[in-house]
Enzyme design. Structure first.
Site, PDB file in Angstrom:
ATOM      1  N   ASP A 181      -2.221   5.350  12.504  1.00  0.00           N
ATOM      2  CA  ASP A 181      -1.436   4.939  11.332  1.00  0.00           C
ATOM      3  C   ASP A 181      -0.142   5.751  11.284  1.00  0.00           C
ATOM      4  OD1 ASP A 181      -0.357   4.295   8.891  1.00  0.00           O
ATOM      5  OD2 ASP A 181      -2.149   4.722   7.717  1.00  0.00           O
TER       6      ASP A 181
ATOM      7  N   SER B  89       0.803  -1.217   0.000  1.00  0.00           N
ATOM      8  CA  SER B  89       0.000   0.000   0.000  1.00  0.00           C
ATOM      9  C   SER B  89       0.840   1.274   0.000  1.00  0.00           C
ATOM     10  CB  SER B  89      -0.945   0.012   1.208  1.00  0.00           C
ATOM     11  OG  SER B  89      -0.224  -0.174   2.415  1.00  0.00           O
TER      12      SER B  89
ATOM     13  N   HIS C 146       1.721   4.766   6.783  1.00  0.00           N
ATOM     14  CA  HIS C 146       1.434   5.474   5.539  1.00  0.00           C
ATOM     15  C   HIS C 146       1.715   6.966   5.719  1.00  0.00           C
ATOM     16  CE1 HIS C 146      -0.968   1.738   5.328  1.00  0.00           C
ATOM     17  NE2 HIS C 146      -0.581   1.762   4.064  1.00  0.00           N
TER      18      HIS C 146
END
Length: 419
Positions: free
Chosen positions: A388, A144, A391
């Protein structure tokens, strides 16, 4: 005549010899300095990535006093002008990276630019980029975070043109974008381990259950399609910490985090090394190698503090680390160096076969950006999700990856051969 020779020898002894001695001492000093970890990384980058650019001011455009610069070694500096795009730009941003949409209260994280030590990194120019890739296909292969970079690029290009979605599936992990005016296509191929894998226990915990990893077999998801790409960017890292059963030649040869006493214990670096070795081997075996550009974007560091990712960890910082305040070390350094060793071997082999393998070295820059992650702002406050710190917010420091990508493309542009 004898007097002339005597004067010349005396001049050499008093003037020339001391200068030569000083130069030699300086060289020895710098050679000793380069034995440190920091200099090792810089030397690896300079020798491997082929991404030195020439810095010239107005008086140097004639070719005088040109200076080569490693664009991957530098620091973050304030940039008040802000980002190239916003969360309202007509482009694709995953919710988990859409930090402004979910109310991130600070905006300092979008007001920094990467400054190489010996030159300026040019701003991203969408038209220039599209001209360089006219008629080509760019493939992002990885997890990702590869998709994170792809989406950043699509948003950066939105100032020039909005692409047509030509995806063959609704699965957003496999997007295809066509820029008709330039006959340029971007594809993203989700393959977090790069090699063949499947769950040993499909009903088990997705983070802790054993997965079978076939170290010598590339994942067909990307290997069957990448031959169509002129430029390939491969990456990966965060998925290699989970439990694995390692297979070679379809035989179990070891495991990582398994409880079977009869299986050889191997660390995750082993699986990581073999995954990239197999990926590079696959790319080097493609048809029509000449003119293809393969790039490795190495390990993207996470910044969990105050606990692990699932044990209260977060990334609350709002400013980059200062130079020397945070270094590449520990497991991040080991992951990085493991990739570089496989990259170096592949680059040598690629040179023989006419395929360019280059390093898009974002690791050193990103290790200093603990402020660039979504943290709690990749979802609404009432949604119970973990922070998170893996990312990157969009817009945010991930856009620097594509500034560096464009700078590298410009250097390699004249080597592209129409296929």
């Amino acid at each position: 005549m004898k007097g002339g020779w005597a004067e010349l020898l005396d001049y050499f002894r008093k003037v020339v010899l001391p200068i030569l001695t000083l130069v030699l001492l300086v060289k020895i000093t710098f050679s000793s300095y380069n034995s440190t970890t920091d200099s090792l990384l810089q030397n690896l980058e300079s020798n491997l990535n082929g991404s030195e650019i020439t810095s010239m001011n107005g008086s140097e455009k004639s070719g005088i006093n040109q200076q080569k610069c490693n664009i991957f070694v530098g620091k973050w500096v304030p940039y008040p002008k802000g980002p190239y795009y916003t969360n309202e730009t007509n482009c694709s941003i995953d919710d988990r990276q859409n930090c402004m949409k979910f109310g991130r209260p600070d905006s300092d994280f979008i007001h920094w630019r990467w400054k190489p030590n010996d030159c300026e990194l040019p701003l991203f120019d969408a038209i220039q980029f599209l001209e360089l890739v006219r008629g080509k296909t760019l493939a992002f292969v990885g997890d990702s975070l590869a998709r994170n970079q792809m989406q950043s690029l699509v948003c950066l290009l939105a100032s020039a043109i909005i692409p047509v979605d030509i995806s063959e599936t609704k699965d957003t992990r496999f997007r295809r974008w066509l820029y008709k005016d330039y006959n340029f296509t971007i594809i993203t191929l989700w393959s977090p381990e790069l090699i063949k894998s499947y769950e040993s226990d499909p009903t088990g915990d997705p983070y802790y259950s054993l997965m079978n990893l076939y170290l010598d077999k590339a994942d067909d998801v990307w290997a069957s399609q990448v031959d169509k790409a002129d430029i390939v960017i491969i990456s990966g890292g965060q998925w290699f910490f989970r439990p694995f059963l390692y297979y070679e030649n379809d035989k179990l040869i070891g495991c990582h985090k398994c409880n079977d006493k009869n299986v050889t214990k191997l660390n995750h670096y082993y699986g990581y090394r073999m995954a990239f070795r197999t990926a590079f081997k696959t790319l080097l075996s493609l048809n029509k190698l000449k003119g293809r550009l393969v790039m490795l974007r190495p390990f993207s560091p996470a910044h969990f503090e105050n606990g692990d990712w699932n044990k209260g960890g977060n990334c609350n910082r709002t400013r980059p680390f200062k130079d020397q305040e945070m270094k590449l070390e520990g497991y991040t350094l080991e992951m990085y160096l493991t990739q570089l060793e496989e990259f170096r071997a592949a680059e040598r082999e690629g040179r023989k076969k006419g395929i360019k393998i280059r390093l898009l070295d974002t690791t050193e820059a990103m290790v200093m950006r603990p402020d660039g992650h979504p943290n709690h702002y990749g979802h609404w406050p009432h949604e119970k999700k973990l922070p998170d710190c893996v990312h990157w917010c969009m817009p945010g420091p991930v856009d620097t990856w594509n500034e560096l990508f464009l700078a590298t493309l410009k250097k390699e542009a004249y080597g592209f051969i129409q296929r």
